[in-house]
Design a protein around this motif. Structure first.
Motif, PDB file in Angstrom:
ATOM      1  N   ASP A  15       0.589  -1.216  -0.035  1.00 35.18           N
ATOM      2  CA  ASP A  15       0.075  -0.058   0.200  1.00 35.18           C
ATOM      3  C   ASP A  15       0.965   1.408  -0.019  1.00 35.18           C
ATOM      4  OD1 ASP A  15      -2.481  -0.916   0.002  1.00 35.18           O
ATOM      5  OD2 ASP A  15      -3.048  -1.247   2.152  1.00 35.18           O
ATOM      6  N   ARG A  16       2.078   1.271   0.641  1.00 29.52           N
ATOM      7  CA  ARG A  16       2.902   2.435   0.759  1.00 29.52           C
ATOM      8  C   ARG A  16       3.973   2.433  -0.462  1.00 29.52           C
ATOM      9  NH1 ARG A  16       5.661   1.875   6.930  1.00 29.52           N
ATOM     10  NH2 ARG A  16       6.964   3.631   5.998  1.00 29.52           N
ATOM     11  N   TRP A  17       4.134   1.231  -0.768  1.00 28.34           N
ATOM     12  CA  TRP A  17       4.941   1.292  -2.027  1.00 28.34           C
ATOM     13  C   TRP A  17       4.477   1.891  -3.386  1.00 28.34           C
ATOM     14  CZ3 TRP A  17       8.211  -3.829  -3.153  1.00 28.34           C
ATOM     15  CH2 TRP A  17       9.304  -3.280  -4.482  1.00 28.34           C
ATOM     16  N   ALA A  18       2.953   1.669  -3.314  1.00 26.91           N
ATOM     17  CA  ALA A  18       2.358   2.058  -4.630  1.00 26.91           C
ATOM     18  C   ALA A  18       2.275   3.497  -5.057  1.00 26.91           C
ATOM     19  CB  ALA A  18       0.668   1.771  -4.324  1.00 26.91           C
ATOM     20  N   GLU A  19       2.729   4.479  -4.111  1.00 32.71           N
ATOM     21  CA  GLU A  19       2.758   5.790  -4.627  1.00 32.71           C
ATOM     22  C   GLU A  19       4.152   5.801  -5.601  1.00 32.71           C
ATOM     23  OE1 GLU A  19       3.905  10.021  -2.377  1.00 32.71           O
ATOM     24  OE2 GLU A  19       3.352   8.273  -1.319  1.00 32.71           O
ATOM     25  N   ILE A  20       5.022   5.084  -5.464  1.00 29.49           N
ATOM     26  CA  ILE A  20       6.177   5.356  -6.282  1.00 29.49           C
ATOM     27  C   ILE A  20       6.685   4.013  -7.092  1.00 29.49           C
ATOM     28  CG2 ILE A  20       7.292   7.000  -4.724  1.00 29.49           C
ATOM     29  CD1 ILE A  20       9.069   4.904  -3.540  1.00 29.49           C
ATOM     30  N   TYR A  21       5.763   3.194  -7.057  1.00 29.99           N
ATOM     31  CA  TYR A  21       6.242   1.704  -7.499  1.00 29.99           C
ATOM     32  C   TYR A  21       6.534   1.962  -9.109  1.00 29.99           C
ATOM     33  CZ  TYR A  21       6.266  -3.186  -8.372  1.00 29.99           C
ATOM     34  OH  TYR A  21       6.770  -4.400  -8.838  1.00 29.99           O
ATOM     35  N   ASP A  22       5.753   2.669  -9.941  1.00 29.57           N
ATOM     36  CA  ASP A  22       5.839   2.832 -11.203  1.00 29.57           C
ATOM     37  C   ASP A  22       7.103   3.710 -11.605  1.00 29.57           C
ATOM     38  OD1 ASP A  22       4.136   0.733 -12.040  1.00 29.57           O
ATOM     39  OD2 ASP A  22       2.253   2.136 -11.857  1.00 29.57           O
ATOM     40  N   GLU A  23       7.318   4.657 -10.586  1.00 25.11           N
ATOM     41  CA  GLU A  23       8.242   5.550 -11.007  1.00 25.11           C
ATOM     42  C   GLU A  23       9.789   5.106 -10.709  1.00 25.11           C
ATOM     43  OE1 GLU A  23       7.131   8.772  -8.275  1.00 25.11           O
ATOM     44  OE2 GLU A  23       5.302   8.781  -8.912  1.00 25.11           O
ATOM     45  N   GLU A  24       9.868   3.921 -10.228  1.00 25.17           N
ATOM     46  CA  GLU A  24      11.368   3.646  -9.852  1.00 25.17           C
ATOM     47  C   GLU A  24      11.981   3.034 -11.294  1.00 25.17           C
ATOM     48  OE1 GLU A  24      11.594   2.201  -5.284  1.00 25.17           O
ATOM     49  OE2 GLU A  24      10.161   0.866  -6.706  1.00 25.17           O
ATOM     50  N   LEU A  28      14.565  -5.329 -11.376  1.00 23.60           N
ATOM     51  CA  LEU A  28      13.772  -6.686 -11.643  1.00 23.60           C
ATOM     52  C   LEU A  28      12.569  -6.612 -12.452  1.00 23.60           C
ATOM     53  CD1 LEU A  28      13.376  -9.440 -10.600  1.00 23.60           C
ATOM     54  CD2 LEU A  28      12.569  -8.454  -8.475  1.00 23.60           C
ATOM     55  N   VAL A  29      11.925  -5.472 -12.325  1.00 21.46           N
ATOM     56  CA  VAL A  29      10.839  -5.159 -13.193  1.00 21.46           C
ATOM     57  C   VAL A  29      11.192  -5.084 -14.520  1.00 21.46           C
ATOM     58  CG1 VAL A  29       9.186  -3.621 -13.731  1.00 21.46           C
ATOM     59  CG2 VAL A  29       9.367  -4.324 -11.254  1.00 21.46           C
ATOM     60  N   MET A  30      12.378  -4.320 -14.895  1.00 20.42           N
ATOM     61  CA  MET A  30      12.513  -4.192 -16.246  1.00 20.42           C
ATOM     62  C   MET A  30      13.033  -5.762 -16.833  1.00 20.42           C
ATOM     63  SD  MET A  30      15.032  -0.824 -15.918  1.00 20.42           S
ATOM     64  CE  MET A  30      14.511   0.804 -15.676  1.00 20.42           C
ATOM     65  N   ALA A 157      12.373  -7.855  -1.378  1.00 18.57           N
ATOM     66  CA  ALA A 157      11.524  -6.628  -1.811  1.00 18.57           C
ATOM     67  C   ALA A 157      11.718  -5.423  -0.967  1.00 18.57           C
ATOM     68  CB  ALA A 157      10.040  -7.344  -2.029  1.00 18.57           C
ATOM     69  N   ARG A 158      11.974  -4.311  -1.500  1.00 18.34           N
ATOM     70  CA  ARG A 158      12.082  -3.308  -0.364  1.00 18.34           C
ATOM     71  C   ARG A 158      12.155  -1.844  -1.453  1.00 18.34           C
ATOM     72  NH1 ARG A 158      16.587  -4.588  -3.018  1.00 18.34           N
ATOM     73  NH2 ARG A 158      18.281  -3.179  -3.160  1.00 18.34           N
ATOM     74  N   PHE A 159      11.644  -0.800  -0.841  1.00 18.88           N
ATOM     75  CA  PHE A 159      11.747   0.325  -1.499  1.00 18.88           C
ATOM     76  C   PHE A 159      11.992   1.699  -0.412  1.00 18.88           C
ATOM     77  CE2 PHE A 159       7.662  -0.354   0.642  1.00 18.88           C
ATOM     78  CZ  PHE A 159       7.251   0.995   0.938  1.00 18.88           C
TER      79      PHE A 159
END
Length: 229
Positions: A15-24, A28-30, A157-159
């Motif tokens: 829930d907290r990560w959602a704010e920036i998840y797509d901006e990082e 791993l996502v790449m 998993a971390r941010f």
């Protein structure tokens, strides 16, 4: 982890990560997104379930490619981000914890995906069993996860929380490759393909923070098919 780091329940973390998840620029996502797309192939007209869809990064793309997509996630923060994306209206998003029984009839989907989720799952046989139950007999399941070798580097998993500056660690499970394999087999799934993907120079060029993992396995994937009982 240092004294200033936060270990939080998985749902709270996302829930907290959602704010920036797509901006990082998350390496791993790449590395994962292109591999999942390759595993799925042509999805036009296919009914696809995205289990743990997060911000809809796969779900919206698949809907744009002509698939009939349902995405489920237990994080309202992630789903809010997903629903706000262009093209999201074509996806059916459901607020649902994927750790129990899924709210779908047996054999409802041609393809089932679960991406960067199973390192938060303890009951792997039960989880894989639900993926199998909702997948059609002639369909298949794609599962991606951070490679367990990353935990040997102390990575999970971390941010960084932009509000507090703290490193936040959503609770994870130190599953090994053998746990994923045995969980799938226990759920009457056949392993059609296993693959491991390491950090290369091309990824480092796009995500410089991955340089310290150059040559190290970052992603593990399985393509699974239901065993007919």
């Amino acid at each position: 982890m240092s004294a200033d780091d936060e270990l939080v329940p998985t749902r709270e973390g996302y829930d907290r990560w959602a704010e920036i998840y797509d901006e990082e620029a998350n390496p791993l996502v790449m590395i994962e997104e292109s591999e999942v797309a390759r595993a799925l192939g042509d999805v036009a007209g296919r009914a696809i379930l995205d289990v743990g869809c997060g911000t809809g990064r796969h779900a919206v793309r698949l809907a744009n490619a002509g698939a009939k997509v349902t995405g489920i996630d237990f994080s309202e923060g992630m789903l809010d981000k997903a629903r706000a994306k262009p093209g999201a209206a074509a996806v059916r998003f459901v607020h649902q914890d994927a750790s129990g029984m899924l709210p779908f009839e047996p054999r409802s989907f041609d393809r089932v995906i679960s991406c960067l989720v199973v390192d938060h799952v303890r009951d792997l046989a039960g989880f894989f069993g639900e993926l199998r139950r909702v997948c059609r007999d002639d369909g298949f399941i794609v599962v991606s996860v951070m490679h367990p070798a990353m935990m040997l580097k102390g990575v999970q998993a971390r941010f960084h929380d932009p509000r507090t500056g703290a490193r936040v660690f959503p609770e994870s499970v130190a599953n090994q490759i053998s746990d994923y394999v045995m969980g799938a087999l226990a759920a009457s799934l056949r392993i059609a393909r296993l693959s491991e993907h390491s950090v290369g120079e091309d990824l480092v060029a796009r995500a410089p923070r991955a340089e310290k993992y150059l040559g190290w396995p970052m992603l593990f994937m399985m393509v699974l098919t239901p065993v007919r009982l």
